[in-house]
Design a protein around this motif. Structure first.
Motif, PDB file in Angstrom:
ATOM      1  N   LEU A   1       0.850  -1.175   0.000  1.00 30.32           N
ATOM      2  CA  LEU A   1       0.000   0.000   0.000  1.00 30.32           C
ATOM      3  C   LEU A   1       0.895   1.237   0.000  1.00 30.32           C
ATOM      4  CD1 LEU A   1      -2.794  -0.895   2.582  1.00 30.32           C
ATOM      5  CD2 LEU A   1      -2.754  -1.260   0.118  1.00 30.32           C
ATOM      6  N   GLU A   2       0.367   2.332  -0.494  1.00 29.34           N
ATOM      7  CA  GLU A   2       1.120   3.578  -0.488  1.00 29.34           C
ATOM      8  C   GLU A   2       1.474   3.966   0.946  1.00 29.34           C
ATOM      9  OE1 GLU A   2      -1.192   7.192  -1.180  1.00 29.34           O
ATOM     10  OE2 GLU A   2      -2.987   5.949  -1.137  1.00 29.34           O
TER      11      GLU A   2
ATOM     12  N   GLY B   1      13.874   1.271   1.076  1.00 28.47           N
ATOM     13  CA  GLY B   1      12.559   0.728   0.751  1.00 28.47           C
ATOM     14  C   GLY B   1      12.102  -0.440   1.591  1.00 28.47           C
ATOM     15  N   CYS B   2      12.919  -0.859   2.572  1.00 28.85           N
ATOM     16  CA  CYS B   2      12.618  -2.092   3.297  1.00 28.85           C
ATOM     17  C   CYS B   2      11.801  -1.883   4.561  1.00 28.85           C
ATOM     18  CB  CYS B   2      13.917  -2.814   3.653  1.00 28.85           C
ATOM     19  SG  CYS B   2      14.958  -1.909   4.820  1.00 28.85           S
ATOM     20  N   TRP B   3      11.502  -0.645   4.919  1.00 28.61           N
ATOM     21  CA  TRP B   3      10.817  -0.369   6.183  1.00 28.61           C
ATOM     22  C   TRP B   3       9.304  -0.352   5.994  1.00 28.61           C
ATOM     23  CZ3 TRP B   3      13.256  -0.500  10.749  1.00 28.61           C
ATOM     24  CH2 TRP B   3      14.646  -0.385  10.742  1.00 28.61           C
ATOM     25  N   TYR B   4       8.611  -1.126   6.822  1.00 35.48           N
ATOM     26  CA  TYR B   4       7.153  -1.266   6.739  1.00 35.48           C
ATOM     27  C   TYR B   4       6.536  -1.075   8.127  1.00 35.48           C
ATOM     28  CZ  TYR B   4       7.690  -3.327   2.083  1.00 35.48           C
ATOM     29  OH  TYR B   4       7.983  -3.541   0.755  1.00 35.48           O
ATOM     30  N   TRP B   5       5.345  -0.470   8.122  1.00 37.62           N
ATOM     31  CA  TRP B   5       4.596  -0.407   9.373  1.00 37.62           C
ATOM     32  C   TRP B   5       4.194  -1.811   9.811  1.00 37.62           C
ATOM     33  CZ3 TRP B   5       4.861   3.045  12.775  1.00 37.62           C
ATOM     34  CH2 TRP B   5       4.684   4.408  12.556  1.00 37.62           C
TER      35      TRP B   5
ATOM     36  N   TYR C   1       9.279  -2.012  10.830  1.00 37.72           N
ATOM     37  CA  TYR C   1      10.052  -3.248  10.730  1.00 37.72           C
ATOM     38  C   TYR C   1      10.803  -3.263   9.403  1.00 37.72           C
ATOM     39  CZ  TYR C   1      11.272  -8.172  11.057  1.00 37.72           C
ATOM     40  OH  TYR C   1      11.971  -9.352  11.139  1.00 37.72           O
ATOM     41  N   SER C   2      12.065  -3.658   9.455  1.00 37.24           N
ATOM     42  CA  SER C   2      12.881  -3.773   8.244  1.00 37.24           C
ATOM     43  C   SER C   2      12.773  -5.189   7.690  1.00 37.24           C
ATOM     44  CB  SER C   2      14.348  -3.460   8.536  1.00 37.24           C
ATOM     45  OG  SER C   2      15.163  -3.861   7.446  1.00 37.24           O
ATOM     46  N   LEU C   3      12.176  -5.328   6.522  1.00 35.10           N
ATOM     47  CA  LEU C   3      12.081  -6.633   5.885  1.00 35.10           C
ATOM     48  C   LEU C   3      13.366  -7.010   5.161  1.00 35.10           C
ATOM     49  CD1 LEU C   3       8.385  -6.650   4.661  1.00 35.10           C
ATOM     50  CD2 LEU C   3       9.456  -8.246   6.265  1.00 35.10           C
ATOM     51  N   SER C   4      14.403  -6.221   5.343  1.00 40.99           N
ATOM     52  CA  SER C   4      15.730  -6.577   4.861  1.00 40.99           C
ATOM     53  C   SER C   4      16.588  -7.120   5.996  1.00 40.99           C
ATOM     54  CB  SER C   4      16.416  -5.371   4.230  1.00 40.99           C
ATOM     55  OG  SER C   4      17.749  -5.671   3.873  1.00 40.99           O
ATOM     56  N   GLN C   5      16.691  -6.367   7.092  1.00 41.23           N
ATOM     57  CA  GLN C   5      17.584  -6.716   8.195  1.00 41.23           C
ATOM     58  C   GLN C   5      16.874  -7.338   9.396  1.00 41.23           C
ATOM     59  OE1 GLN C   5      20.862  -6.483   7.746  1.00 41.23           O
ATOM     60  NE2 GLN C   5      20.440  -5.687   5.696  1.00 41.23           N
ATOM     61  N   GLY C   6      15.559  -7.205   9.473  1.00 38.94           N
ATOM     62  CA  GLY C   6      14.838  -7.725  10.630  1.00 38.94           C
ATOM     63  C   GLY C   6      14.898  -6.813  11.842  1.00 38.94           C
ATOM     64  N   ALA C   7      15.303  -5.579  11.648  1.00 40.00           N
ATOM     65  CA  ALA C   7      15.378  -4.613  12.740  1.00 40.00           C
ATOM     66  C   ALA C   7      14.018  -3.958  12.958  1.00 40.00           C
ATOM     67  CB  ALA C   7      16.426  -3.553  12.420  1.00 40.00           C
ATOM     68  N   ILE C   8      13.798  -3.455  14.187  1.00 36.31           N
ATOM     69  CA  ILE C   8      12.603  -2.684  14.476  1.00 36.31           C
ATOM     70  C   ILE C   8      13.007  -1.293  14.947  1.00 36.31           C
ATOM     71  CG2 ILE C   8      11.116  -4.659  14.948  1.00 36.31           C
ATOM     72  CD1 ILE C   8      11.555  -4.255  17.917  1.00 36.31           C
TER      73      ILE C   8
ATOM     74  N   LYS D   1       5.225   2.566   4.256  1.00 36.95           N
ATOM     75  CA  LYS D   1       4.571   1.523   3.468  1.00 36.95           C
ATOM     76  C   LYS D   1       3.936   0.469   4.362  1.00 36.95           C
ATOM     77  CE  LYS D   1       8.127   0.246   1.036  1.00 36.95           C
ATOM     78  NZ  LYS D   1       8.940  -0.457   0.019  1.00 36.95           N
ATOM     79  N   ILE D   2       2.954  -0.244   3.772  1.00 37.91           N
ATOM     80  CA  ILE D   2       2.294  -1.362   4.425  1.00 37.91           C
ATOM     81  C   ILE D   2       2.205  -2.504   3.417  1.00 37.91           C
ATOM     82  CG2 ILE D   2       0.204  -2.181   5.602  1.00 37.91           C
ATOM     83  CD1 ILE D   2       0.472   1.514   5.037  1.00 37.91           C
ATOM     84  N   ARG D   3       2.478  -3.735   3.887  1.00 39.60           N
ATOM     85  CA  ARG D   3       2.281  -4.929   3.044  1.00 39.60           C
ATOM     86  C   ARG D   3       1.289  -5.834   3.797  1.00 39.60           C
ATOM     87  NH1 ARG D   3       4.042  -7.625  -2.023  1.00 39.60           N
ATOM     88  NH2 ARG D   3       5.489  -5.888  -2.169  1.00 39.60           N
ATOM     89  N   PRO D   4       0.021  -5.821   3.406  1.00 41.57           N
ATOM     90  CA  PRO D   4      -0.991  -6.610   4.127  1.00 41.57           C
ATOM     91  C   PRO D   4      -0.780  -8.109   3.954  1.00 41.57           C
ATOM     92  CG  PRO D   4      -2.002  -4.893   2.764  1.00 41.57           C
ATOM     93  CD  PRO D   4      -0.577  -5.006   2.343  1.00 41.57           C
ATOM     94  N   ILE D   5      -1.314  -8.856   4.911  1.00 41.28           N
ATOM     95  CA  ILE D   5      -1.302 -10.310   4.839  1.00 41.28           C
ATOM     96  C   ILE D   5      -2.713 -10.851   5.101  1.00 41.28           C
ATOM     97  CG2 ILE D   5       1.108 -10.405   5.574  1.00 41.28           C
ATOM     98  CD1 ILE D   5       0.137 -11.461   8.306  1.00 41.28           C
ATOM     99  N   ILE D   6      -2.879 -12.158   4.906  1.00 42.40           N
ATOM    100  CA  ILE D   6      -4.154 -12.855   5.088  1.00 42.40           C
ATOM    101  C   ILE D   6      -3.877 -14.132   5.870  1.00 42.40           C
ATOM    102  CG2 ILE D   6      -6.110 -13.992   3.923  1.00 42.40           C
ATOM    103  CD1 ILE D   6      -5.351 -12.357   1.414  1.00 42.40           C
ATOM    104  N   THR D   7      -4.713 -14.456   6.843  1.00 40.03           N
ATOM    105  CA  THR D   7      -4.650 -15.768   7.489  1.00 40.03           C
ATOM    106  C   THR D   7      -5.434 -16.770   6.640  1.00 40.03           C
ATOM    107  OG1 THR D   7      -4.494 -14.804   9.701  1.00 40.03           O
ATOM    108  CG2 THR D   7      -5.187 -17.093   9.572  1.00 40.03           C
ATOM    109  N   ILE D   8      -4.851 -17.937   6.427  1.00 40.22           N
ATOM    110  CA  ILE D   8      -5.480 -18.987   5.635  1.00 40.22           C
ATOM    111  C   ILE D   8      -6.139 -19.977   6.579  1.00 40.22           C
ATOM    112  CG2 ILE D   8      -5.103 -20.863   3.981  1.00 40.22           C
ATOM    113  CD1 ILE D   8      -2.562 -19.246   3.113  1.00 40.22           C
ATOM    114  N   TYR D   9      -7.430 -20.232   6.349  1.00 40.20           N
ATOM    115  CA  TYR D   9      -8.183 -21.172   7.170  1.00 40.20           C
ATOM    116  C   TYR D   9      -8.608 -22.363   6.307  1.00 40.20           C
ATOM    117  CZ  TYR D   9      -8.610 -17.303  10.475  1.00 40.20           C
ATOM    118  OH  TYR D   9      -8.348 -16.276  11.356  1.00 40.20           O
ATOM    119  N   ASP D  10      -9.029 -23.437   6.981  1.00 46.45           N
ATOM    120  CA  ASP D  10      -9.592 -24.579   6.264  1.00 46.45           C
ATOM    121  C   ASP D  10     -10.907 -24.188   5.626  1.00 46.45           C
ATOM    122  OD1 ASP D  10      -7.529 -26.298   6.882  1.00 46.45           O
ATOM    123  OD2 ASP D  10      -8.426 -26.868   8.792  1.00 46.45           O
TER     124      ASP D  10
END
Length: 217
Positions: free
Chosen positions: A80-81, A171-175, A191-198, A208-217
């Motif tokens: 997301l923007e 570009g690696c920092w995300y909320w 959170y840095s999706l490159s280094q794993g730092a907070i 930036k935001i990168r949304p996720i989804i939980t997968i259910y049966d």
């Protein structure tokens, strides 16, 4: 249906379903890199390429802990923007503030439900909801899981028309959806999706935001 009703569905854990209301057969062989389709089916990349289905995400974590909700997580195809965590400071928004909790769904519900301060990023994620699938902003702990498989899933994200997760210094920092414990009125974790730092960050900054989804049966 009202926004409040949608939020309640997300909070109790809404299953991924097809758009005609039927539950797909569970795929017990789900793997990292598989494609989450808009009808809720999980397909290996090769099968997806032959299926003609629309992909909406890539599986980045398969859950093996019976105490954790869901079969795993899929990440959305695009960022997301840059948006703010909150539109003003001075109010706790009700997240757990626990950097070890896999609770992005509950945190996002809390951000959307807070009546005294808005969350531009949570509102933007709400607009993604479709096909019976509820996107949310990952917690710090869920972003750690995403960071572990970022390199291996980026090719799959690009293969189904998405934009790979950046590993560049700028570009690696995300909320995350996690407020900073003891500073909930003012700061949340980037959170840095490159280094794993907070990094503790004022909640009115745009990132930036990168949304996720939980997968259910």
């Amino acid at each position: 249906m009202s926004k409040l009703v949608y939020l309640m569905l997300a909070f109790i854990g809404m299953a991924v379903t097809s758009c005609d209301g039927h539950h797909p057969e569970p795929d017990m062989g789900m793997k990292i890199g598989d494609v989450l389709c808009t009808d809720g089916q999980i397909l290996p990349m090769e099968a997806w390429q032959k299926s003609g289905k629309e992909g909406i995400g890539i599986v980045f974590h398969v859950n093996t802990d019976p105490e954790v909700e869901g079969r795993g997580y899929a990440v959305y195809l695009n960022d997301l923007e840059p948006l703010a965590f909150a539109d003003s400071l001075g109010i706790k928004q009700g997240t757990s503030a626990d950097v070890y909790a896999l609770d992005g769904n509950q945190n996002t519900y809390a951000l959307m439900s807070q009546r005294n301060v808005g969350s531009p990023m949570a509102d933007a994620v709400f607009e993604l909801w479709r096909y019976g699938q509820s996107a949310y902003i990952p917690s710090v702990a869920q972003l750690r899981l995403l960071k572990e498989t970022r390199s291996s899933i980026n090719k799959g994200i690009e293969a189904i028309g998405g934009v790979s997760i950046s590993d560049t210094p700028d570009g690696c920092w995300y909320w995350s959806s996690t407020e900073v414990a003891g500073q909930e009125t003012a700061k949340a974790w980037l959170y840095s999706l490159s280094q794993g730092a907070i990094q503790e960050t004022p909640k009115t900054q745009n990132h930036k935001i990168r949304p996720i989804i939980t997968i259910y049966d």
